[in-house]
Motif scaffolding. Structure first.
Motif: not given
Ligand code: PMP
Length: 305
Positions: A195, A161, A216, A190, A252, A156, A254
């Motif tokens: 996700n 991003y 995720g 995704e 889904c 991450k 966070t």
């Molecule tokens: N994919 C990406 C690209 C993300 O940035 C995120 C979360 N911010 C997720 C999936 C989901 O991950 P998580 O459930 O750990 O937040």
């Protein structure tokens, strides 16, 4: 966005406005940051941070991929998360730990010092008010995710991003609530920052970590809750057209929590609203915070521990 008063920065709590970094920081030029998004919730037993330890461990895993030495421990980050919530009197909030290559040396391989901050602020539904109930209209992006062995999707990291921004901005510009990206294989990956789960005949199907996605923590939570509830979960390659054929689809994460998708590319999915399996997953997930779903795995970390 309403900024809170306090932020944790390199080991101390300071006023929000004083948490600044130099314009020549490595991360600003090269995307060399790693971060987390974590939520806290109000529960009958007091405020909790959801899967704090798992998020903190993923932060360090992302840093390890990029050989970044975070000058703190997992426990320091956990304590900082609790402290910013307490100091800002936040309960239902979004937390953002971030570590980045700062000032010192020049060039791509420079071993600059690593700066760390933890911010937290009040945040509602990420993709807009009412979306958890009503769902969103999504589109498949014209941008694909990065190919394997180019940029690691399992980290991450800030630089990843750029891809997410292209996907999300294109979707919004075209009037959609969110974009879904394909992997370089042409198979589903995704959402821009979420996700993806598809429902066929009552079973959950989700794309595999080999499909250029972030593994995720919400995805893992839902897979676990679903299996415990007797719902079949399949992790598998999914071709794009399955978005048009499935009974239900949701995103889904966070930030996005569990956001139903009512249409993809202008085609209605299922009944065009949150379907029964999506609603069941919302019940199980949000049940963790109102006591309807037992916290079997110790996922709720009390803020006042
Ligand atoms: N994919 C990406 C690209 C993300 O940035 C995120 C979360 N911010 C997720 C999936 C989901 O991950 P998580 O459930 O750990 O937040």
């Amino acid at each position: 966005m309403q900024y809170p008063q306090w932020i944790w920065h390199n080991g101390t709590i300071k006023p929000w406005a004083e948490a600044t970094t130099h314009v020549m920081s490595h991360a600003l030029h090269y995307g060399s940051s790693v971060f987390e998004g974590i939520r806290s919730y109000d529960t009958p037993a007091g405020p909790v941070i959801f899967r704090l330890g798992d998020h903190a461990r993923r932060l360090f895993a992302s840093a390890r991929i990029y050989e970044m030495a975070i000058p703190n421990t997992v426990d320091d980050i956990n304590a900082a998360c609790r402290e910013v919530l307490r100091r800002n009197a936040l309960t239902k909030a979004y937390l953002r730990p971030v570590a980045w290559r700062g000032l010192g040396g020049f060039g791509l391989s420079a071993d600059t010092p690593v700066d760390v901050a933890v911010a937290a602020w009040q945040m509602g539904a990420y993709l807009g008010d009412g979306v958890l109930e009503q769902g969103i209209d999504a589109c498949v992006s014209s941008w694909q995710r990065f190919a394997p062995n180019t940029i690691p999707a399992g980290a991450k990291a800030g630089g990843n991003y750029l891809s997410g921004q292209l996907v999300a901005r294109e979707a919004r510009r075209l009037g959609f609530g969110e974009g879904i990206a394909l992997a370089s294989t042409g198979l589903l990956s995704e959402g821009a920052g979420e996700n993806l789960f598809l429902v066929f005949d009552g079973a959950l199907h989700t794309t595999p970590v080999s499909a250029a996605l972030l593994n995720g923590i919400t995805r893992n939570t839902l897979m676990t809750l679903a299996r415990d509830a007797g719902i079949t979960v399949v992790e598998r390659d999914l071709p794009r057209e399955y978005l048009y054929l499935c009974d239900e689809v949701f995103m889904c994460g966070t930030a996005a929590e569990i956001t139903p998708i009512r249409s993809v590319d202008g085609r209605q999915v299922g009944a065009g609203k949150a379907g029964p399996v999506t609603r069941r997953m919302q019940e199980l997930f949000f049940g963790l915070f109102d006591g309807r779903t037992p916290d079997k795995y110790g996922w709720l970390d009390p803020v006042d521990a």
